[in-house]
Design a protein around this motif. Structure first.
Motif, mmCIF file in Angstrom:
data_model
loop_
_atom_site.group_PDB
_atom_site.id
_atom_site.type_symbol
_atom_site.label_atom_id
_atom_site.label_comp_id
_atom_site.label_asym_id
_atom_site.label_seq_id
_atom_site.Cartn_x
_atom_site.Cartn_y
_atom_site.Cartn_z
ATOM 1 N N LEU A 1 -54.139 56.827 15.682
ATOM 2 C CA LEU A 1 -53.416 56.667 14.421
ATOM 3 C C LEU A 1 -52.499 55.457 14.506
ATOM 4 N N THR A 2 -52.169 54.884 13.365
ATOM 5 C CA THR A 2 -51.129 53.872 13.343
ATOM 6 C C THR A 2 -49.782 54.576 13.488
ATOM 7 N N PRO A 3 -48.715 53.857 13.872
ATOM 8 C CA PRO A 3 -47.396 54.501 13.954
ATOM 9 C C PRO A 3 -46.989 55.185 12.649
ATOM 10 N N LYS A 4 -47.271 54.553 11.524
ATOM 11 C CA LYS A 4 -46.915 55.141 10.225
ATOM 12 C C LYS A 4 -47.686 56.423 9.973
ATOM 13 N N GLU A 5 -48.980 56.416 10.287
ATOM 14 C CA GLU A 5 -49.800 57.620 10.107
ATOM 15 C C GLU A 5 -49.336 58.734 11.039
ATOM 16 N N TYR A 6 -48.989 58.349 12.273
ATOM 17 C CA TYR A 6 -48.536 59.347 13.240
ATOM 18 C C TYR A 6 -47.254 60.019 12.761
ATOM 19 N N ARG A 7 -46.300 59.231 12.284
ATOM 20 C CA ARG A 7 -45.039 59.797 11.786
ATOM 21 C C ARG A 7 -45.298 60.707 10.586
ATOM 22 N N ARG B 1 -44.304 54.395 27.754
ATOM 23 C CA ARG B 1 -43.778 53.757 26.546
ATOM 24 C C ARG B 1 -44.375 54.369 25.284
ATOM 25 N N ILE B 2 -45.675 54.635 25.300
ATOM 26 C CA ILE B 2 -46.313 55.230 24.126
ATOM 27 C C ILE B 2 -45.810 56.654 23.913
ATOM 28 N N GLU B 3 -45.608 57.391 24.994
ATOM 29 C CA GLU B 3 -45.086 58.751 24.857
ATOM 30 C C GLU B 3 -43.667 58.726 24.292
ATOM 31 N N ALA B 4 -42.867 57.757 24.736
ATOM 32 C CA ALA B 4 -41.514 57.625 24.185
ATOM 33 C C ALA B 4 -41.569 57.277 22.704
ATOM 34 N N ALA B 5 -42.486 56.391 22.336
ATOM 35 C CA ALA B 5 -42.630 56.022 20.934
ATOM 36 C C ALA B 5 -43.015 57.228 20.087
ATOM 37 N N ARG B 6 -43.899 58.044 20.599
ATOM 38 C CA ARG B 6 -44.293 59.251 19.865
ATOM 39 C C ARG B 6 -43.087 60.156 19.626
ATOM 40 N N GLN B 7 -42.253 60.302 20.658
ATOM 41 C CA GLN B 7 -41.065 61.145 20.507
ATOM 42 C C GLN B 7 -40.121 60.581 19.450
ATOM 43 N N TYR B 8 -39.893 59.281 19.484
ATOM 44 C CA TYR B 8 -39.030 58.658 18.475
ATOM 45 C C TYR B 8 -39.580 58.881 17.066
ATOM 46 N N PHE C 1 -46.820 64.004 12.134
ATOM 47 C CA PHE C 1 -46.167 64.796 13.172
ATOM 48 C C PHE C 1 -44.643 64.820 13.113
ATOM 49 N N SER C 2 -44.035 64.138 12.155
ATOM 50 C CA SER C 2 -42.577 64.160 12.077
ATOM 51 C C SER C 2 -42.068 65.587 11.922
ATOM 52 N N ARG C 3 -41.040 65.931 12.704
ATOM 53 C CA ARG C 3 -40.454 67.277 12.640
ATOM 54 C C ARG C 3 -39.256 67.326 11.703
ATOM 55 N N LEU C 4 -39.016 66.222 11.017
ATOM 56 C CA LEU C 4 -37.901 66.158 10.082
ATOM 57 C C LEU C 4 -38.404 66.405 8.672
ATOM 58 N N SER C 5 -37.582 67.012 7.851
ATOM 59 C CA SER C 5 -38.004 67.320 6.484
ATOM 60 C C SER C 5 -38.200 66.064 5.663
ATOM 61 N N GLU C 6 -37.402 65.035 5.944
ATOM 62 C CA GLU C 6 -37.545 63.769 5.240
ATOM 63 C C GLU C 6 -37.392 62.634 6.234
ATOM 64 N N VAL C 7 -38.249 61.635 6.114
ATOM 65 C CA VAL C 7 -38.187 60.470 6.996
ATOM 66 C C VAL C 7 -38.060 59.236 6.131
ATOM 67 N N THR D 1 -36.880 61.275 15.151
ATOM 68 C CA THR D 1 -35.804 60.402 14.663
ATOM 69 C C THR D 1 -36.235 59.728 13.372
ATOM 70 N N THR D 2 -35.275 59.108 12.725
ATOM 71 C CA THR D 2 -35.560 58.339 11.506
ATOM 72 C C THR D 2 -35.517 56.838 11.768
ATOM 73 N N LYS D 3 -35.538 56.450 13.025
ATOM 74 C CA LYS D 3 -35.521 55.027 13.348
ATOM 75 C C LYS D 3 -36.752 54.352 12.748
ATOM 76 N N THR D 4 -36.581 53.118 12.329
ATOM 77 C CA THR D 4 -37.703 52.383 11.766
ATOM 78 C C THR D 4 -38.728 52.114 12.864
ATOM 79 N N ILE D 5 -39.935 51.809 12.452
ATOM 80 C CA ILE D 5 -40.985 51.523 13.430
ATOM 81 C C ILE D 5 -40.631 50.298 14.251
ATOM 82 N N GLU D 6 -40.035 49.303 13.642
ATOM 83 C CA GLU D 6 -39.639 48.111 14.388
ATOM 84 C C GLU D 6 -38.567 48.446 15.427
ATOM 85 N N GLU D 7 -37.650 49.342 15.083
ATOM 86 C CA GLU D 7 -36.633 49.778 16.047
ATOM 87 C C GLU D 7 -37.289 50.517 17.203
#
Length: 331
Positions: free
Chosen positions: A316-322, A276-283, A325-331, A287-293
């Motif tokens: 890290l917190t989810p926000k810090e992780y994104r 589950r945590i690995e899936a969350a990291r991938q999201y 490590f986000s691979r998108l130019s804008e999140v 993706t641009t899905k919200t943390i709650e999503e």
């Protein structure tokens, strides 16, 4: 002013050999620019050494020519770089291991990055002491050197007479730390800015990847456990009990738990949480899905519980992780 020698090991990752030398050379240039050419530089002697004087072939097949042999080396700080391939194949060089012991006896500071820590441990220099290495090598390290207090979550461990840095690119952290320790923090910060490096990393945990060495494709695993592993990977977001998982495997609870632990090294619920945590990291990365999503998609119904586990696993917190490590130019 300390002299520094970087050991050119066979199959070394050359960025880990030349990179620190470049950073120390930059530190010298900054001091010269800041204080004038007649001011002593912090690292007047930066050399490349090898078991024997001559060419050493790195992991890419590119050769480096060493300045000195080990016997000729008289440095205050010796750095062991990462090596490519199977590090165990390189530990049979007893001349290097014995030389490291001798260097420790005369007060040389021994430093390593990534797999370089294996050479220090092989020489017995880390017994009963904290150390770190690449997180991927942690299990192998623990098996070979059970007396070492391995702390793979840490990016760097300074034991005074020795310094260990974690991942392949942690030679950057190592070089900056040496500059900060033997010169000053301001000079280290300037070097980090010039090379556009993050000089504040404290942990490797954000870089850990879930990589079970034995999975549902391993034919030595019990067929029932294989079936369960495949189901869990496809349904990690679903609520499930250990009783239900054992039922899928057509095994009794105790037998299932024993065979599952043998196959994965974890309990079923611990394995599911890793999925589950690995899936969350991938999201969060792609993706641009919200943390709650993301929390809902990964099977969590308690936001605070997810955030607590995520921070525990990644540092890290989810926000810090994104943000990192986000691979998108804008999140």
């Amino acid at each position: 002013m300390p002299s520094i020698a970087v050991v050119a090991l066979p199959d070394a990752i050359l960025s880990g050999v030349l990179g620190p030398m470049e950073i120390f050379a930059l530190a010298n240039q900054i001091v010269e620019t800041r204080s004038g050419r007649h001011c002593p530089v912090p690292f007047p002697n930066i050399s490349l050494v090898a078991t024997e004087r001559g060419s050493v072939v790195g992991s890419t097949g590119v050769s480096l020519r060493s300045d000195q042999s080990l016997e000729e080396c008289q440095a205050d700080i010796v750095i062991l770089p990462p090596v490519g391939g199977n590090v165990v194949d390189h530990l049979g060089d007893r001349s290097l291991i014995n030389w490291l012991k001798q260097q420790q006896e005369v007060g040389t500071i021994l430093a390593s990055s990534c797999a370089g820590a294996f050479f220090l441990a092989e020489a017995g220099l880390l017994d009963e002491k904290p150390a770190t290495t690449h997180w991927y090598l942690a299990d192998l390290f623990r098996v070979r050197y059970p007396l070492v207090d391995l702390q793979p979550q840490r990016m760097l461990v300074d034991g005074g007479a020795y310094i260990c840095a974690g991942g392949v690119m942690a030679w950057q952290d190592l070089a900056l730390h040496i500059i900060a320790r033997f010169c000053d923090l301001e000079l280290a910060a300037q070097c980090a800015k010039m090379f556009v490096m993050d000089g504040t990393r404290q942990a490797q945990t954000p870089y850990f990847m879930f990589d079970s060495p034995r999975d549902d494709t391993d034919q030595s695993i019990d067929p029932g456990v294989q079936h369960t592993l495949r189901w869990m990977k496809g349904h990690y977001q679903d609520a499930v009990s250990v009783d239900e998982l054992a039922g899928m495997a057509h095994l009794g609870i105790r037998t299932f738990l024993r065979r599952f632990k043998h196959a994965t090294g974890q309990t079923p619920m611990g394995y599911l949480q890793q999925l589950r945590i690995e899936a969350a990291r991938q999201y969060l990365e792609i993706t641009t899905k919200t943390i709650e999503e993301v929390i809902g998609l990964c099977g969590y119904h308690d936001s605070s519980a997810f955030r607590r586990v995520f921070k525990e696993k990644t540092g890290l917190t989810p926000k810090e992780y994104r943000r990192r490590f986000s691979r998108l130019s804008e999140v």
